[in-house]
Every structure is written in structure tokens, then in C-alpha cells.
Design an enzyme around this catalytic site. Structure first.
Site, PDB file in Angstrom:
ATOM      1  N   HIS A 137      12.165 -71.470  39.453  1.00 35.86           N
ATOM      2  CA  HIS A 137      13.345 -70.725  39.903  1.00 35.86           C
ATOM      3  C   HIS A 137      14.624 -71.522  39.596  1.00 35.86           C
ATOM      4  CE1 HIS A 137      15.681 -68.110  42.717  1.00 35.86           C
ATOM      5  NE2 HIS A 137      16.368 -69.231  42.896  1.00 35.86           N
ATOM      6  N   GLU A 138      14.643 -72.793  39.970  1.00 41.28           N
ATOM      7  CA  GLU A 138      15.852 -73.606  39.754  1.00 41.28           C
ATOM      8  C   GLU A 138      16.104 -73.832  38.264  1.00 41.28           C
ATOM      9  OE1 GLU A 138      17.857 -73.921  42.089  1.00 41.28           O
ATOM     10  OE2 GLU A 138      16.583 -73.578  43.830  1.00 41.28           O
ATOM     11  N   HIS A 141      17.926 -71.012  36.831  1.00 40.58           N
ATOM     12  CA  HIS A 141      19.388 -71.095  36.992  1.00 40.58           C
ATOM     13  C   HIS A 141      19.998 -71.983  35.906  1.00 40.58           C
ATOM     14  CE1 HIS A 141      19.654 -68.761  40.576  1.00 40.58           C
ATOM     15  NE2 HIS A 141      19.048 -69.633  41.373  1.00 40.58           N
ATOM     16  N   CYS A 153       9.941 -60.897  41.468  1.00 39.90           N
ATOM     17  CA  CYS A 153      10.464 -61.814  40.444  1.00 39.90           C
ATOM     18  C   CYS A 153      10.760 -63.189  41.016  1.00 39.90           C
ATOM     19  CB  CYS A 153      11.729 -61.232  39.825  1.00 39.90           C
ATOM     20  SG  CYS A 153      12.436 -62.299  38.550  1.00 39.90           S
TER      21      CYS A 153
HETATM   22 ZN   LIG Z   1      18.341 -69.371  43.310  1.00 37.03          ZN
HETATM   23 ZN   LIG Z   2      13.850 -60.808  37.489  1.00 37.13          ZN
END
Ligand SMILES: [Zn+2]
Ligand SMILES: [Zn+2]
Length: 192
Positions: A137-138, A141, A153
Site C-alpha cells: 500500500h505505501e 503511494h 483494493c
Molecule cells: Zn494510504
Molecule cells: Zn484500486
């Protein structure tokens, strides 16, 4: 507002064990992450010393740690700091991780991903799996992906570990299509 340098050719994620993270856990996170992404995952030497704590709180300053990880970035790698310490920023009681959109590095804490934190029996497999998913996730970004509204997601925002578990282990189709090669899944069928 991206500050990423288009000239950097990322081929690796460099995992930095922080805050007393054990070598065994660092190795396991690196191994599982390697199976999920295009880049290879290499281990950096554990950092000495303690992270700056937020004033009056027994929590590491996530923004200060992230800034240290982003300083003087390697040409070929994104740094991923993985810490055993609890992380926070002044306006939040805690954060699971931290990264800037288009930034140079990402940061993840195991502290609140451990079932033992919630009074449940320790479960190393759950802990490492959550850490890998939070890392993805990070890193998303870092690759300039914003939060995604789709419930399944990995880029969905999660304010609790229950919500983090609910979003599953994969990027949705739309987010996956935006991933750079270094973050693109290699073998999604792989048991990780
Ligand atoms: Zn986030
Ligand atoms: Zn997504």
C-alpha cells in the site's frame, strides 16, 4: 505535486530494519515482498540508535523517520523502512505506515499489525502477511497511486487492522494498471 525523479530507474526495494525489528522478520518480509513485485528486495544493515519520539508520546515520529529514509536516495532502489516501533504523526493517534505520493521511500510499523497488540495469540504468518500488504500500500503511494474507493483494493484507506484485512491482498484492476514495472505483481498465483 510529485517530486519523483523520472531519471531514476527503480529495480530494487531496499528494506531497512528499524526500531529493533528482528533479522528473521526482516528476511521474511523481504522474501515475501520479492515474490509480489517486479523489483528484487534487498536487506540493508539494521540502523543503530532510536528513532525520535513524538513529544509526550511513546511513539516514533513517522515523518522524521520517512524524511531520513528519503535523504540521499539510491539510484536504483526505493527504501522501505520496517520498524517494530509504534508510529504516529502529530495529528493522528497512530499510523500503520507513511509515504508521500511520488516520494522516495516508504515506512511501515509492525506494532499494530501484530495480533498480540489486540490481546490475541501471536501469529507470525498473520503479522508478516499484514506487513507485506501494508508495505505494498505505501509503495503504491510512492508510485503516485492515490487511495482507491474499491473495497477489495490494497489502495483503499484503512484506519483499523480489521479494515486493512478486509481490503485483501491485491491491487484492483484499475490500480494495478497504473503500477510501474518495479511494483507490478510477478506471480499472483504464488502462495505468499
Ligand atoms: Zn494510504
Ligand atoms: Zn484500486
Amino acid at each position: 505535486m510529485s517530486e519523483s525523479s523520472p531519471s531514476r530507474a527503480i529495480t530494487a526495494v531496499e528494506l531497512h530494519p528499524l526500531g529493533g525489528l528482528s533479522t528473521e522478520r526482516a528476511r521474511e518480509v523481504a522474501a515475501r515482498l520479492s515474490r509480489r513485485i517486479g523489483a528484487s528486495c534487498r536487506l540493508a544493515e539494521p540502523a543503530n540508535g532510536h528513532a525520535l519520539l513524538l513529544p509526550g508520546r511513546d511513539q516514533a515520529d513517522a515523518d522524521a523517520l520517512l524524511a531520513a529514509l528519503e535523504a540521499d536516495p539510491p539510484e536504483d532502489a526505493v527504501r522501505l523502512g520496517v520498524t517494530a516501533q509504534d508510529l504516529a504523526i502529530p495529528i493522528f493517534t497512530f499510523v500503520f505506515g507513511r509515504a508521500r505520493s511520488g516520494g522516495q521511500a516508504a515506512l511501515v510499523s509492525l506494532a499494530r499489525l501484530d495480533p498480540a497488540f489486540y490481546g490475541l495469540p501471536s501469529d507470525e504468518d498473520t503479522l508478516i502477511g499484514r506487513t507485506v500488504r501494508e508495505s505494498l500500500h505505501e509503495l503504491g503511494h510512492v508510485a503516485e497511486l492515490p487511495h482507491c474507493e474499491r473495497p477489495e483494493c490494497l489502495m483503499r484507506f484503512a484506519g483499523s487492522v480489521e479494515k486493512a484485512d478486509l481490503r485483501g491482498a491485491l491491487f484492483c484492476e484499475a490500480c494495478a494498471a497504473r503500477l510501474p514495472d518495479w511494483l507490478r505483481a510477478g506471480r499472483p498465483d504464488q502462495n505468499w
